[in-house]
Structures are given as C-alpha cells and as structure tokens.
Design an enzyme around this catalytic site. Structure first.
Site, PDB file in Angstrom:
ATOM      1  N   LYS A 112      -9.216  -4.175   6.437  1.00  0.00           N
ATOM      2  CA  LYS A 112      -8.498  -2.905   6.358  1.00  0.00           C
ATOM      3  C   LYS A 112      -8.784  -2.290   4.998  1.00  0.00           C
ATOM      4  O   LYS A 112      -8.300  -2.769   3.977  1.00  0.00           O
ATOM      5  CB  LYS A 112      -6.985  -3.111   6.493  1.00  0.00           C
ATOM      6  CG  LYS A 112      -6.259  -1.792   6.704  1.00  0.00           C
ATOM      7  CD  LYS A 112      -4.853  -1.768   6.168  1.00  0.00           C
ATOM      8  CE  LYS A 112      -4.786  -1.518   4.697  1.00  0.00           C
ATOM      9  NZ  LYS A 112      -5.347  -0.224   4.248  1.00  0.00           N
TER      10      LYS A 112
ATOM     11  N   GLU B  63      -6.416 -10.466  -5.798  1.00  0.00           N
ATOM     12  CA  GLU B  63      -6.902  -9.863  -7.045  1.00  0.00           C
ATOM     13  C   GLU B  63      -5.992  -8.670  -7.297  1.00  0.00           C
ATOM     14  O   GLU B  63      -6.061  -7.674  -6.575  1.00  0.00           O
ATOM     15  CB  GLU B  63      -8.355  -9.395  -6.882  1.00  0.00           C
ATOM     16  CG  GLU B  63      -9.338 -10.503  -6.570  1.00  0.00           C
ATOM     17  CD  GLU B  63      -9.655 -11.360  -7.775  1.00  0.00           C
ATOM     18  OE1 GLU B  63      -9.215 -11.040  -8.889  1.00  0.00           O
ATOM     19  OE2 GLU B  63     -10.343 -12.373  -7.597  1.00  0.00           O
TER      20      GLU B  63
ATOM     21  N   CYS C 204      -9.096  -2.441 -12.734  1.00  0.00           N
ATOM     22  CA  CYS C 204      -8.117  -3.498 -12.996  1.00  0.00           C
ATOM     23  C   CYS C 204      -8.422  -4.197 -14.322  1.00  0.00           C
ATOM     24  O   CYS C 204      -7.542  -4.803 -14.904  1.00  0.00           O
ATOM     25  CB  CYS C 204      -8.111  -4.492 -11.856  1.00  0.00           C
ATOM     26  SG  CYS C 204      -9.765  -4.997 -11.398  1.00  0.00           S
TER      27      CYS C 204
ATOM     28  N   GLU D 169       0.867  -0.985 -16.203  1.00  0.00           N
ATOM     29  CA  GLU D 169      -0.547  -0.678 -16.006  1.00  0.00           C
ATOM     30  C   GLU D 169      -0.695   0.855 -15.933  1.00  0.00           C
ATOM     31  O   GLU D 169       0.024   1.513 -15.185  1.00  0.00           O
ATOM     32  CB  GLU D 169      -1.015  -1.320 -14.688  1.00  0.00           C
ATOM     33  CG  GLU D 169      -2.497  -1.234 -14.456  1.00  0.00           C
ATOM     34  CD  GLU D 169      -2.910  -1.885 -13.112  1.00  0.00           C
ATOM     35  OE1 GLU D 169      -2.136  -1.840 -12.152  1.00  0.00           O
ATOM     36  OE2 GLU D 169      -4.024  -2.431 -13.043  1.00  0.00           O
TER      37      GLU D 169
HETATM   38  P1  NAD Z   1      -2.233  -0.762  -3.380  1.00  0.00           P
HETATM   39  O1  NAD Z   1      -1.624  -2.106  -3.474  1.00  0.00           O
HETATM   40  O2  NAD Z   1      -1.344   0.390  -3.157  1.00  0.00           O
HETATM   41  O3  NAD Z   1      -3.294  -0.708  -2.187  1.00  0.00           O
HETATM   42  C1  NAD Z   1      -4.299  -1.679  -2.051  1.00  0.00           C
HETATM   43  C2  NAD Z   1      -4.530  -1.915  -0.580  1.00  0.00           C
HETATM   44  O4  NAD Z   1      -3.338  -2.436  -0.023  1.00  0.00           O
HETATM   45  C3  NAD Z   1      -4.866  -0.647   0.217  1.00  0.00           C
HETATM   46  O5  NAD Z   1      -5.800  -0.960   1.218  1.00  0.00           O
HETATM   47  C4  NAD Z   1      -3.548  -0.302   0.847  1.00  0.00           C
HETATM   48  O6  NAD Z   1      -3.666   0.421   2.043  1.00  0.00           O
HETATM   49  C5  NAD Z   1      -2.983  -1.675   1.105  1.00  0.00           C
HETATM   50  N1  NAD Z   1      -1.531  -1.720   1.282  1.00  0.00           N
HETATM   51  C6  NAD Z   1      -0.586  -1.022   0.629  1.00  0.00           C
HETATM   52  N2  NAD Z   1       0.630  -1.334   1.114  1.00  0.00           N
HETATM   53  C7  NAD Z   1       0.432  -2.256   2.084  1.00  0.00           C
HETATM   54  C8  NAD Z   1       1.302  -2.972   2.970  1.00  0.00           C
HETATM   55  N3  NAD Z   1       2.612  -2.809   2.961  1.00  0.00           N
HETATM   56  N4  NAD Z   1       0.739  -3.842   3.845  1.00  0.00           N
HETATM   57  C9  NAD Z   1      -0.591  -4.017   3.878  1.00  0.00           C
HETATM   58  N5  NAD Z   1      -1.457  -3.381   3.076  1.00  0.00           N
HETATM   59  C10 NAD Z   1      -0.942  -2.508   2.184  1.00  0.00           C
HETATM   60  O7  NAD Z   1      -3.106  -0.603  -4.668  1.00  0.00           O
HETATM   61  P2  NAD Z   1      -4.040   0.613  -5.067  1.00  0.00           P
HETATM   62  O8  NAD Z   1      -3.238   1.605  -5.768  1.00  0.00           O
HETATM   63  O9  NAD Z   1      -4.841   1.077  -3.902  1.00  0.00           O
HETATM   64  O10 NAD Z   1      -5.078  -0.117  -6.014  1.00  0.00           O
HETATM   65  C11 NAD Z   1      -4.904  -0.190  -7.362  1.00  0.00           C
HETATM   66  C12 NAD Z   1      -4.437  -1.564  -7.773  1.00  0.00           C
HETATM   67  O11 NAD Z   1      -5.421  -2.515  -7.413  1.00  0.00           O
HETATM   68  C13 NAD Z   1      -4.285  -1.674  -9.274  1.00  0.00           C
HETATM   69  O12 NAD Z   1      -3.120  -2.360  -9.608  1.00  0.00           O
HETATM   70  C14 NAD Z   1      -5.519  -2.455  -9.689  1.00  0.00           C
HETATM   71  O13 NAD Z   1      -5.374  -3.119 -10.905  1.00  0.00           O
HETATM   72  C15 NAD Z   1      -5.715  -3.354  -8.529  1.00  0.00           C
HETATM   73  N6  NAD Z   1      -7.096  -3.826  -8.455  1.00  0.00           N
HETATM   74  C16 NAD Z   1      -7.347  -5.132  -8.775  1.00  0.00           C
HETATM   75  C17 NAD Z   1      -8.628  -5.617  -8.755  1.00  0.00           C
HETATM   76  C18 NAD Z   1      -8.895  -7.046  -9.093  1.00  0.00           C
HETATM   77  O14 NAD Z   1      -9.965  -7.538  -8.758  1.00  0.00           O
HETATM   78  N7  NAD Z   1      -7.981  -7.762  -9.720  1.00  0.00           N
HETATM   79  C19 NAD Z   1      -9.696  -4.785  -8.404  1.00  0.00           C
HETATM   80  C20 NAD Z   1      -9.426  -3.456  -8.093  1.00  0.00           C
HETATM   81  C21 NAD Z   1      -8.098  -3.002  -8.113  1.00  0.00           C
END
Ligand code: NAD
Length: 475
Positions: free
Chosen positions: A168, A244, A278, A379
């Site tokens: 997804k 991650e 991140c 963050e």
């Molecule tokens: P997010 O958690 O809002 O979304 C990430 C994913 O989770 C998306 O596909 C989203 O649709 C899904 N999601 C959201 N709510 C959900 C739920 N209730 N059930 C299932 N899936 C759900 O995060 P974002 O804003 O899209 O991404 C940014 C974050 O990701 C930042 O905190 C960043 O640091 C982190 N990030 C971490 C890494 C790493 O490798 N550590 C890499 C890239 C981004």
C-alpha cells in the site's frame, strides 16, 4: 491497483485524484481501494507464495536483475513522474530512481547468499542444521517522501527471500508505485507475487494487513505515531514487524572542524528533499568558537537556494507535500522566534512568482535554539536549519542524545579520538562522520528508540523476510 496479475483502473465511483504539490493541479486518478481489495490481494499473495517460495533463488535473482535494468532504462520517465507527483527537483528524482534500482540489484545478488549453518552437538549421535526459509505473505506500507526507493527497499528483499507482497503506497504518490510495479511485472514477476492496493483512506487497508492471518510480516515506513499503532496491532497477532519511522538527527560540529566545509555539508543534507527526509538534521550543535563563521556560510548558501517547480532548471527547493506540512513548519519557526531564536534567512511561506498555488516555505536558518522550543523536540520535516552552540563535548553529546528518536546523526571533527567517541556514544542507528550521505543499498539503514525496528538494505535486509528453522538429527 494490481491484484493477482490484473490491473484495475480508476472508475467513476471508486477513484481519487493525485495532485502536483508545486501548483495544485490534478495529474492523475487512481483506484480507491479499501479493505476488500486488501483482502483479495492478500489471498492472491498467499496462493502465489506456494510456487514463488519454491523456485530457485537463481530464478528469483534473474527476475530482480531484469527489473533493475528496466528501472535504469526508464529512469527519466520515473523521475519525471516523481517530480510532478512529489515535488523534488528532477536531478534529485533521478538520483532517487538510481538509489531505488540499487536495492533491486543488491537483493538480486543477496538472493543467492541465504546461507544456513551446521552447529556441533554435545551428543555424538546428533547433528544440528539451521536453514532460512521465506516468512510468507508480506504486507508493506510506504511513505510519499521517497516514493520509489522506499518500495524497492522492501519489495526487493522480500522477493529475493521468496516472499510474496501486498503493497500500500502513500496516497500522495501512487503514480510512482504504479511505475515501479510496471518494471517488476515487465521483468517477469509472476501473477499474485506482487500486489498493489492504492487507496485514499489507509486505515481499513492497514486494519486488514494487521489482522488477516495470512499476512506473516508487516513492514512499515512512515511516521512514528502510525508505526507504533500498526506495530502494536500486528504484534498482538504475532506477526513479524519492521518499522522505519521518524527521525530527529543531531548535526555536531566540533571546534577542530573546518566551519566552511561543515556549513556546506549542513546545507546539502538539511535542504535535501526540502527537509522531508527521515535522516534530515533537526538540531545543529556548533562549537561556540566557530559558530559565527558556520552560520555566516550556511546563511549565504541558503539564501541562494531557489524554490519552484522541480521541473525547472536551477530549482533546489521543491514544495512541501501539503498545506498541513507548511503549517507545521511555520508553527515551529514562529514558536522558535517567539521564544528568542534569531532568524537569519527565510522564515515565511513563499507565494510570489506563482508559488501561491503550491506548498512552498522559504529555506530558513535559525540560531539560538533552546530546549523549550518545539523544534528542539518535534521532527520538522521541512527546510529549516536550527543552530545552537556548545562549548563542552560531553554536554553536546548528552544534548544530541536528548531525543526519543534514534535514526541518523552527523559529526564533523578532524580528531580521530573524538570521532570514535561520538560514533560509540551517539544513540542512533546511522552515524555520518564528516559524511552527509551515509546511505547505500549495501549499508544497513534503520533506527533505534522511536525511530524503528529492524534494518533495511545490506546483508541484514533480507533476514527481515526469513524465518530460522533448526533441525536436530539423530543419526
Ligand atoms: P504517515 O505515517 O502519515 O504515512 C506513511 C504511510 O502510512 C502512508 O502510506 C500512509 O497512507 C500510511 N498510513 C497512515 N495512517 C495509516 C493507518 N491508520 N493504517 C495504515 N496505514 C496508514 O507518514 P508520512 O507523513 O507519509 O511520512 C513521513 C514520515 O515517515 C516521517 O516521520 C519520516 O521521518 C518517516 N520516514 C522514515 C523513513 C525511515 O526509513 N526511517 C523513511 C522515510 C520516511
């Protein structure tokens, strides 16, 4: 969507729009899938696991290698899609496609190196053999900020190990996911082995992933809040979990470092992807004796960064992902200034020159950051360099570790002893020593504390998709 070898296009009653964050225009429509689509995809993946897990690692490797080649051949098209959908400058998008393809190549090679071992027994008539087997159906959830490489970093090792996948992608970047899937499908991944469920509302899809007994592993990249929630639910059903999550990287510049070199590095890593990474530095700790020069050089370089559509030449700062992201960055900057920080550049939303339709925030430099400010803990995920000074190594290390996150940290020093003390003392999974790019398909990526569980890439990456099986043989 792509389920059991069949594409489903957007329909009138089930679709959602994909936007260009640089100007708000609609650039595509995709199918709006939900819980039922997720279940169908999991069923397909479970059925396909029976055959995919049994073919040889050499056959899986050949398909991954072909997918790598296709991704390189299609680099320009993928990069254009990424820039339009996610906003990063085209040059950065090309680099991400290369980084994403690197995981397919790396895991095409690692597929052939899933070694077991034999263990001596205390009994003369006994032998122990350890083997690794694919875990089963993998449910993967990826974010929008690196919309190609975050997919291949999961799908590559999962397929190499012999697992099947339901992905997804983030609702903001499904078009990139579709293009990655096209590479994999054209490379010969059989039907059912990879499945793509796009959807506007992630919650019902996530619920199916964590509750469906056919899913054996959840791999998630995204925010710490969502990751903790999903990991908790998946753990309740005894699924393996990798996460991650968010980061809050400290960037330490010691008195023996060259402040010009360090400021250049700080600018390059902080403003990469408009700060939406991140591993982006969130607090910069600079020794008081060189802080003025560091801030001066940083400010000069930052004031030259041009914001705009990533398709235009010379643009270094693309848009943020949405309105909420702009508001979050603005709130952190306003809070810091209200609490006494000094603003050196930026500090406002950009609207002139046609930028008002997109989500642009000026690249910003702040100094005088203190512990009571939001930016010290939260963050930022935006283009803000937040500088504070120190005059004692031990205190700087303590403050650098004073965060619930533990993903990346950066150190600038020419003193080998200090470099080693920092490498050992920093509670983070990735440490860049005079190095702002400590990432590669060959190196383990992942965090400690609230930044996650497990590692991606490297030798470790494939182990996340394997079970250990032990055989005790009486002879
Ligand atoms: P997010 O958690 O809002 O979304 C990430 C994913 O989770 C998306 O596909 C989203 O649709 C899904 N999601 C959201 N709510 C959900 C739920 N209730 N059930 C299932 N899936 C759900 O995060 P974002 O804003 O899209 O991404 C940014 C974050 O990701 C930042 O905190 C960043 O640091 C982190 N990030 C971490 C890494 C790493 O490798 N550590 C890499 C890239 C981004």
């Amino acid at each position: 969507m792509y389920i059991n070898g069949t594409w489903t296009a957007a329909t009138a009653d089930a679709s959602f729009d994909v936007f260009n964050p640089a100007d708000g225009s609609v650039i595509g429509q995709v199918y709006d899938g939900g819980q039922q689509s997720a279940r169908a995809a999991i069923d397909a993946a479970a059925a396909a696991f029976r055959t995919w897990s049994k073919i040889t690692a050499y056959e899986r490797s050949a398909i991954l290698y072909r997918a790598y080649q296709l991704m390189i051949e299609r680099k320009e098209d993928l990069a254009q899609t990424m820039t339009m959908e996610q906003g990063k400058p085209l040059r950065a998008a090309r680099m991400e496609v290369q980084y994403g393809a690197d995981f397919l190549l790396w895991f095409a090679e690692e597929a052939k190196r899933v070694y077991g071992e034999t263990i001596p027994s205390a009994r003369a008539d006994q032998r122990f053999i350890v083997a690794h087997q694919p875990i089963g159906v993998v449910a993967a959830i990826t974010p929008w900020n690196y919309p190609v490489s975050m997919i291949t970093r999961k799908v590559g090792p999962a397929l190499a190990a012999g697992c099947t996948v339901v992905l997804k992608p983030a609702e903001a970047t499904p078009l990139c996911a579709i293009k990655v899937f096209e590479c994999l499908i054209d490379a010969g991944v059989p039907e059912g082995v990879i499945n793509l469920v796009t959807g506007q509302n992630p919650a019902p899809i996530g619920e199916e992933f964590v509750n469906n007994p056919k899913v054996r592993k959840l791999t998630f990249t995204g925010s710490t809040a969502v990751g903790k929630m999903l990991a908790g639910q998946a753990a309740g059903n005894m699924k393996r979990v990798s996460c991650e999550l968010g980061g809050h990287a400290p960037f330490l510049v010691f008195e023996d470092a060259d402040p010009v070199h360090a400021a250049k590095g700080a600018q390059l890593i902080k403003f990469l992807n408009t700060g939406q990474a991140c591993i982006s530095p969130n607090r910069m700790f600079v020794h008081i004796s060189i802080a003025d020069q560091f801030i001066d050089v940083l400010q000069q370089r930052v004031s030259k960064l041009r914001a705009g559509s990533g398709l235009e030449d010379g643009v270094a700062i693309g848009p943020l992902v949405n309105e909420a992201a702009v508001n979050k960055v603005a709130a952190q900057v306003d809070d810091a200034i209200a609490r006494g920080a000094t603003l050196h550049s930026g500090g406002k939303r950009l609207i002139e020159g046609g930028l008002d339709k997109g989500f642009f925030y000026a690249p910003t430099v702040l100094s005088g950051i203190t512990e009571d400010m939001l930016i010290y803990r939260e963050e930022t995920f935006g283009p803000v360099a937040a500088v504070m000074t120190f005059d004692d190594d031990a205190k700087a290390l303590e403050m650098a570790n004073d965060t619930t996150y533990g993903l990346a940290a950066y150190v600038y020093t020419r003193d080998i002893g200090r470099a080693m003390r920092m490498f050992e003392g920093l509670d983070f999974g990735i440490i860049g020593i005079n190095d702002i790019n400590p990432t590669s398909a060959a190196a383990p990526f992942g965090g400690m504390k609230d930044s996650g569980l497990g590692r991606e890439g490297a030798r470790e990456g494939i182990m996340e998709y394997l079970e250990t099986k032990m055989g005790g043989f009486s002879i």
